[in-house]
Design an enzyme around this catalytic site. Structure first.
Site: not given
Ligand code: PLP
Ligand code: CA
Length: 302
Positions: A27, A29
């Site tokens: 993943d 973030d």
């Molecule tokens: N969607 C948005 C708009 C976000 O800002 C984030 C994280 O910053 C995510 C989804 C989640 O991303 P990930 O699946 O990489 O954690």
């Molecule tokens: Ca995440």
């Protein structure tokens, strides 16, 4: 059941696990970076995994940017050799789904950001280019296009009532497909602030349309199917590393992939242990097999 899962990964166990697994799904973030800050040691971990011959993929529910801008972000944050084909975002996979699975004839009405528009354009999927909102316009007097065959909803920081109303009108047609990039409820920002996620917008539209959206992003299996079909990944030889139990860990479980919770993001060890100790089956499927403080913990095993 209560002893299953949440095993701390260190030393020899980590070495054994990495020896057994050929493919690592990350993943983004909360795992690889937090906003614009890379997780300490993450560039070295990704680099070393690749040096050891592992396949590495990045599976993100963030639909706001096209993959090319993630390539730039990886570079900017010190990841040297991440290429576009290793990045699967919920906007890219939504475009692939519309093109290859739904084989959409007609246009998509989009609630979403630039990332969705760019990926649809690249995949050759037609969408409605919404004009700038006319002040005072209402749903009663705005035109609707006759060839809309799908509605796609995702994070949209310019969402307005008229967009929601139009999407709702298109969804009156039971033959109009209804897709959501993902169901993420909210995301952490700096300074304790949060932003609502795609899931909050999808829920608003589902309520108005009295229909349920098909979800493309995690925890749906579709993103893994995209990887497996393109790169022939065996789920038994893969691990999924994520920071959110209901998204990443459930995704891994659904795909038959072992899971690692890293504690640099949203979910806590206490939540994971509470899920493990709960008798509710819907919690049991969100329990990670393993836990690390950070993916930097992988380094000594590499
Ligand atoms: N969607 C948005 C708009 C976000 O800002 C984030 C994280 O910053 C995510 C989804 C989640 O991303 P990930 O699946 O990489 O954690
Ligand atoms: Ca995440």
């Amino acid at each position: 059941l209560s002893s299953r899962g949440c095993r701390r990964l260190r030393g020899a166990q980590l070495k054994d696990l990495l020896r057994e697994k050929h493919c690592v799904l990350f993943d983004c973030d909360g795992v690889i970076w937090n906003g614009e800050k890379p997780v300490t040691g993450a560039p070295e971990v990704v680099n070393m995994l690749k040096k050891r011959g592992k396949s590495v993929f990045f599976v993100t529910n963030n639909c706001t940017r096209p993959r090319e801008s993630y390539v730039q972000k990886f570079l900017r944050l010190g990841f040297k050799d991440v290429v576009q084909s290793e990045i699967l975002s919920s906007s890219y996979c939504s475009a692939i789904y519309l093109r290859d699975v739904a084989k959409l004839q007609g246009k998509v009405y989009v609630i979403g950001c630039d990332g969705v528009h760019k990926e649809l354009r690249e995949a050759g999927v037609q969408f409605v280019e919404d004009d700038a909102a006319v002040p005072g316009a209402t749903i009663s007097d705005c035109p609707l296009e006759s060839d809309v065959r799908a509605v796609l909803v995702g994070y949209d920081d310019e969402l307005n009532f008229l967009k929601l109303a139009k999407a709702c009108c298109y969804l009156r047609n039971p033959d109009c497909l209804f897709l959501a990039t993902d169901r993420d409820p909210w995301h952490p920002l700096r300074g304790g602030r949060v932003t609502p996620g795609s899931g909050s917008l999808a829920a608003a539209l589902e309520t108005a349309a009295e229909r349920k959206a098909t979800v493309i992003g995690k925890p749906s299996r579709f993103m893994f199917q995209c990887i497996a079909s393109q790169f022939g990944v065996d789920p038994r030889r893969a691990i999924m590393v994520g920071d959110r139990l209901e998204t990443d860990i459930l995704f891994g479980w659904s795909c038959g992939v072992d899971t690692v919770l890293t504690l640099t993001g949203v979910s806590t060890l206490e939540q994971a242990q509470a899920y493990r100790d709960s008798l509710a089956p819907e919690k049991a499927i969100c329990v990670p097999d393993y836990v690390v403080d950070s993916i930097a913990d992988f380094l000594p095993a590499l």
